[in-house]
Scaffold this motif. Structure first.
Motif, PDB file in Angstrom:
ATOM      1  N   GLY A 101      17.043  -3.846  42.706  1.00 16.05           N
ATOM      2  CA  GLY A 101      15.830  -4.594  42.977  1.00 16.05           C
ATOM      3  C   GLY A 101      16.062  -5.942  43.630  1.00 16.05           C
ATOM      4  O   GLY A 101      17.199  -6.432  43.700  1.00 16.05           O
ATOM      5  N   SER A 158      16.101  -1.017  38.747  1.00 14.99           N
ATOM      6  CA  SER A 158      15.584  -2.297  39.249  1.00 14.99           C
ATOM      7  C   SER A 158      16.634  -3.391  39.127  1.00 14.99           C
ATOM      8  O   SER A 158      16.750  -4.258  40.003  1.00 14.99           O
ATOM      9  N   LEU A 182      10.298 -10.291  38.632  1.00 17.63           N
ATOM     10  CA  LEU A 182      10.710  -9.289  39.617  1.00 17.63           C
ATOM     11  C   LEU A 182       9.632  -9.127  40.677  1.00 17.63           C
ATOM     12  O   LEU A 182       9.930  -8.972  41.871  1.00 17.63           O
ATOM     13  N   GLN A 202      15.202   1.804  43.050  1.00 17.80           N
ATOM     14  CA  GLN A 202      14.070   0.876  42.954  1.00 17.80           C
ATOM     15  C   GLN A 202      14.470  -0.418  43.655  1.00 17.80           C
ATOM     16  O   GLN A 202      14.878  -1.399  43.034  1.00 17.80           O
ATOM     17  N   ASP A 203      14.328  -0.399  44.971  1.00 21.58           N
ATOM     18  CA  ASP A 203      14.669  -1.556  45.778  1.00 21.58           C
ATOM     19  C   ASP A 203      13.424  -2.074  46.491  1.00 21.58           C
ATOM     20  O   ASP A 203      12.324  -1.544  46.300  1.00 21.58           O
ATOM     21  N   ASP A 204      13.578  -3.098  47.314  1.00 21.91           N
ATOM     22  CA  ASP A 204      12.398  -3.686  47.946  1.00 21.91           C
ATOM     23  C   ASP A 204      11.730  -2.724  48.930  1.00 21.91           C
ATOM     24  O   ASP A 204      10.545  -2.858  49.222  1.00 21.91           O
ATOM     25  N   ILE A 245       9.714  -7.066  35.578  1.00 21.11           N
ATOM     26  CA  ILE A 245      10.588  -5.908  35.482  1.00 21.11           C
ATOM     27  C   ILE A 245      10.354  -5.042  34.251  1.00 21.11           C
ATOM     28  O   ILE A 245      10.520  -3.835  34.290  1.00 21.11           O
ATOM     29  N   PHE A 274       9.401  -0.667  46.602  1.00 16.54           N
ATOM     30  CA  PHE A 274       8.311  -1.502  46.109  1.00 16.54           C
ATOM     31  C   PHE A 274       7.336  -1.878  47.227  1.00 16.54           C
ATOM     32  O   PHE A 274       6.125  -1.950  47.011  1.00 16.54           O
ATOM     33  N   ALA A 305      13.952   3.339  35.298  1.00 15.22           N
ATOM     34  CA  ALA A 305      13.396   2.361  36.231  1.00 15.22           C
ATOM     35  C   ALA A 305      13.978   0.978  35.999  1.00 15.22           C
ATOM     36  O   ALA A 305      14.284   0.246  36.950  1.00 15.22           O
TER      37      ALA A 305
END
Length: 407
Positions: A316, A312, A186, A151-153, A111, A156, A308
């Motif tokens: 995140g 996250s 992360l 900033q989630d899955d 992270i 990403f 960010a």
């Protein structure tokens, strides 16, 4: 009480006297009320933010002289095979090197550090014949920050696919031979979420001290308040977080293993990814560069890093309450695969999970129990007798473990 102490310091500077010894709820209420008032009166007033916050790369004079290039804290050629990939979410800094016919390995970092933190492991894998891709997550290193989306899955996962698509080699096609996915901290949560949706793209999954199953009881109340969207003005939250990161772990990191039973606080994610080991060599071109130097530069110079980092934490793949479904989906897939023996599926029936024995963030015993349950027993565990930072310190030994697992 790191959050409340920071809040109290801010209040004191504003000539407002708060008694920091009041009961917990009174302090939270006062902090929130004060933040709302100051957010409208003081320089923390919200200003519209650009959709994409440019990385420090955009501020560099071009073309750079050789002296300018080597004077950067994170040199542009810190790792081999650098390229900048233009995407609708901003530019992504990607590094790719190693034999073109070698095992394909994608590494995802944690992270708070740039991808340089896994540079030692990437070099060690290339030494063992692998072709490696490693990239800076959005808001880290030399990657831009998409500021208008969480900033989630989902973000990403998209970034992984964009990085892979930028390669001159095929990483996802029928003739690619699939790739091995390795995620740290992360990045481990990101890798597990990705694998649960795209298991057909990868040949194996390795998780290093991964997030994704952090129990609710391990997250501190201070962190919940600080990262609860809307509880405090965003500019105030950013100021507090940046001050906390600079004043705490970058100056005096908490001893590893000293608080394994404590709740995870604001700066722990950053502290645990740092290492002061003199044996650490992350970049062979610049062997003296450390994770602490890289992160310190990032906090001060990447305008999108704090944004960010906060996003996250909030969105995140970290807590069990939001990620358990992904892990269970992956576990069910692995169980079904073992029953069907589908030749086009993951070549490994188990996920390799490597943990630190004295990790202050990922509780070994709790994680083993939760991962075994979620993955329906389809997990193999290995351990290092140090803390959360083991991938950036024991990278050569770790690379040998990974190759042994793959072979």
């Amino acid at each position: 009480m790191a959050f409340f102490q920071q809040t109290a310091d801010f209040v004191t500077d504003s000539a407002v006297n708060l008694n920091t010894q009041r009961p917990f709820l009174a302090v939270v209420g006062a902090s929130v009320a004060l933040g709302l008032v100051l957010g409208s009166l003081w320089p923390f007033q919200h200003t519209p933010q650009a959709k994409i916050i440019a990385s420090p790369l955009k501020g560099l004079k071009t073309p750079l002289s050789d002296e300018d290039k080597t004077s950067l804290v994170i040199p542009l050629d810190v790792l081999p095979g650098a390229r900048d990939v233009s995407t609708p979410y901003g530019s992504i800094r990607v590094y790719e090197w190693g034999p073109e016919n070698g095992r394909k390995v994608l590494l995802i970092h944690g992270i708070s550090t740039p991808c340089l933190s896994l540079g030692g492991l990437a070099h060690a894998l290339v030494d063992r014949g692998c072709r490696v891709i490693i990239f800076d997550l959005f808001g880290r290193g030399y990657s831009d920050t998409p500021a208008d989306i969480p900033q989630d899955d989902r973000l990403f996962t998209t970034q992984i696919l964009l990085a892979l698509a930028s390669s001159p080699l095929s990483w996802t096609g029928a003739s690619s031979g699939q790739f091995s996915l390795v995620g740290y901290s992360l990045g481990g949560g990101i890798a597990a979420a990705f694998a649960s949706h795209f298991p057909n793209l990868i040949s194996s999954l390795v998780l290093l001290a991964p997030s994704g199953l952090l129990r609710d009881s391990h997250i501190s109340y201070q962190t919940r308040v600080l990262y609860a969207k809307g509880a405090l003005p965003e500019a105030l939250v950013s100021s507090l977080v940046k001050g906390r990161l600079k004043a705490g772990p970058l100056i005096k990191p908490k001893p590893h293993g000293a608080s394994t039973n404590e709740k995870v606080g604001v700066e722990d994610a950053l502290t645990e990814e740092l290492s002061s080991s003199p044996q650490q060599v992350l970049s062979r071109a610049y062997p003296s560069l450390t994770t602490a130097e890289a992160v310190s530069w990032q906090v001060d110079n990447h305008p999108g890093f704090v944004t960010a980092f906060i996003s996250s934490i909030r969105n995140g793949p970290i807590p069990q309450e939001t990620q358990l479904e992904n892990w269970k989906r992956l576990g069910a897939y692995l169980t079904l695969q073992k029953q069907q023996r589908d030749a086009t599926s993951l070549s490994h029936d188990k996920v390799l999970i490597v943990l630190g024995e004295i990790d202050n963030v990922i509780s070994k015993n709790d994680f083993v129990e939760d991962a075994t349950m979620a993955l329906e027993g389809n997990a193999q565990f290995e351990y290092f007798s140090i803390g959360h930072e083991f991938p950036s310190v024991k990278y050569d030994e770790l690379a040998s473990k990974l190759v042994g697992f793959w072979n």
